[in-house]
Design a protein around this motif. Structure first.
Motif, PDB file in Angstrom:
ATOM      1  N   ARG A  71       0.816  -1.208   0.000  1.00 15.69           N
ATOM      2  CA  ARG A  71       0.000   0.000   0.000  1.00 15.69           C
ATOM      3  C   ARG A  71       0.857   1.268   0.000  1.00 15.69           C
ATOM      4  N   GLU A  72       2.144   1.087   0.275  1.00 16.57           N
ATOM      5  CA  GLU A  72       3.063   2.230   0.223  1.00 16.57           C
ATOM      6  C   GLU A  72       3.283   2.625  -1.230  1.00 16.57           C
ATOM      7  N   VAL A  97      21.856  -5.531  -9.635  1.00 18.17           N
ATOM      8  CA  VAL A  97      21.084  -5.659 -10.873  1.00 18.17           C
ATOM      9  C   VAL A  97      19.960  -4.637 -10.793  1.00 18.17           C
ATOM     10  N   LEU A  98      18.744  -5.075 -10.472  1.00 18.14           N
ATOM     11  CA  LEU A  98      17.657  -4.098 -10.335  1.00 18.14           C
ATOM     12  C   LEU A  98      17.734  -3.344  -9.012  1.00 18.14           C
ATOM     13  N   PHE A 143      10.835   5.953   4.477  1.00 17.48           N
ATOM     14  CA  PHE A 143      11.318   6.200   3.124  1.00 17.48           C
ATOM     15  C   PHE A 143      10.401   7.179   2.394  1.00 17.48           C
ATOM     16  N   GLY A 144       9.119   7.013   2.564  1.00 19.38           N
ATOM     17  CA  GLY A 144       8.137   7.910   1.956  1.00 19.38           C
ATOM     18  C   GLY A 144       7.081   8.250   2.979  1.00 19.38           C
ATOM     19  N   LEU A 145       5.882   7.802   2.713  1.00 17.47           N
ATOM     20  CA  LEU A 145       4.791   7.993   3.655  1.00 17.47           C
ATOM     21  C   LEU A 145       4.228   6.645   4.060  1.00 17.47           C
ATOM     22  N   GLY A 170       9.044   2.602  -7.519  1.00 16.07           N
ATOM     23  CA  GLY A 170      10.457   2.277  -7.670  1.00 16.07           C
ATOM     24  C   GLY A 170      11.226   2.156  -6.374  1.00 16.07           C
ATOM     25  N   GLY A 171      10.513   2.052  -5.253  1.00 13.64           N
ATOM     26  CA  GLY A 171      11.183   2.056  -3.954  1.00 13.64           C
ATOM     27  C   GLY A 171      12.201   0.949  -3.773  1.00 13.64           C
ATOM     28  N   TRP A 172      11.897  -0.268  -4.281  1.00  9.42           N
ATOM     29  CA  TRP A 172      12.813  -1.389  -4.091  1.00  9.42           C
ATOM     30  C   TRP A 172      14.125  -1.168  -4.843  1.00  9.42           C
TER      31      TRP A 172
END
Length: 357
Positions: free
Chosen positions: A95-96, A161-162, A340-342, A102-104
């Motif tokens: 849900r984030e 890698v990613l 990291f974000g919200l 692209g967080g990961w």
């Protein structure tokens, strides 16, 4: 069983573990072989269709199904009865906005913080007391690891890698905690997430890092909160205009604040008002100016902003300051966790039906 049988079995297990390494399925630690029979035990704990798609990332051409999540939970060392919590944790973290985007792949190398509420924590042995962020508890360690292996194996985020973390967060896949319900003076975290206080529930967000606040020398609530404000206000984690944080209060700190008549809302309001730096202080870190996308950098000295106080937190809303209570009631030691974000500010109920519930 004969001695030869024992030797054959040991060699088969070793071969299975080595095969997982050869396939690059592990996070560096050995994984449990996930046979069809074992995965079936996990799927029997939920009413969800094994082929149901939980997450789809079209830009990668990859998706996470209920069955893939069960495979990785088995590999992580979960017991089958943990799987409803793993399911809820996956849904909560996805849900984030950052996790679904692209967080990961971020250079920050964020990690999920998973907070479990309700009787399910006690039934499964999810630690919410002493050593809550440390090792030694199977449910805490393997539920979090299940998410990490799923991100790696189902979505394909491998380091170099990613996944492009500059350094990453120590303990990246081991932050699953229960709240210390017995010693929490406030409503549990899931109430902030929209569920009832007694619900079996999971809340989750992505973190950039965490930092201890050791304060056992005062009974003054404002001095205590001032210590948190000083920790939260460090310039190092700031990169954008504002930054959200969370606080996992130890019982002693939470009870001191509650005893002074402060609710969670009061604590959030106090910190939102006072956490920040002056422009002069930000200048010393080269972060007193803002770019077009809100990225902090050094300002032009001739156009330096007037002396002002820049707040860290965008607001006192729960999504900007997640509050939980966990740990032992033996010292005033809490943890500031940097989001990291919200936080989505929603919690996901844990499914109660199924063989293990």
């Amino acid at each position: 069983m004969t001695a030869v049988g024992d030797q054959d079995r040991a060699e088969a297990v070793r071969a299975a573990v080595e095969h997982a390494y050869e396939q690059d399925w592990t996070d560096g630690l050995p994984v449990v072989p996930a046979t069809r029979e074992v995965v079936a035990e996990f799927l029997a704990t939920t009413s969800r269709d094994p082929e149901e798609v939980l997450t789809r990332m079209d830009h990668l051409g990859r998706q996470v199904t209920v069955e893939l999540l069960a495979v990785n939970a088995a590999m992580a060392g979960c017991r089958p009865e943990y799987f409803p919590v793993v399911l809820a944790a996956w849904q909560a973290v996805m849900r984030e906005r950052a996790a679904a985007g692209g967080g990961w792949q971020s250079t920050s190398g964020p990690a999920p913080l998973i907070v479990v509420n309700g009787p399910v924590a006690g039934r499964l042995g999810i630690n919410g007391a002493g050593g809550v962020f440390g090792p030694g508890f199977r449910a805490n360690a393997t539920i979090a690891r299940a998410l990490g292996l799923t991100v790696r194996n189902a979505l394909g985020f491998h380091p170099h890698v990613l996944e492009q973390a500059t350094q990453g967060l120590p303990g990246r896949w081991t932050m699953c905690i229960a709240e210390n319900t017995a010693e929490n003076p406030w409503d549990p975290c899931c109430v902030d997430g929209g569920l009832d206080a007694g619900a079996d529930a999971v809340s989750a967000t992505l973190l950039r890092t965490s930092e201890v606040v050791d304060n056992r020398h005062t009974s003054d609530p404002e001095k205590l909160l001032g210590d948190f404000a000083d920790t939260i206000s460090r310039t190092g984690p700031w990169i954008f205009t504002r930054a959200s944080v969370g606080v996992v209060f130890c019982p002693e700190h939470a009870q001191l604040l509650a005893g002074a008549g402060m609710s969670k809302r009061d604590v959030r309001g106090w910190l939102a008002e006072r956490c920040g730096k002056s422009i002069a202080e930000l200048e010393r870190a080269g972060k007193d100016g803002l770019g077009d996308k809100g990225v902090r950098h050094a300002s032009d000295p001739e156009n330096r902003p007037d002396e002002a106080f820049e707040r860290v937190l965008p607001s006192a809303a729960p999504q900007h300051l997640l509050i939980a209570v966990a740990g032992a009631a033996n010292a005033g030691i809490s943890m500031v966790v940097r989001q990291f974000g919200l936080w989505s500010a929603t919690s996901v109920p844990v499914e109660r039906q199924g063989a293990a519930q």
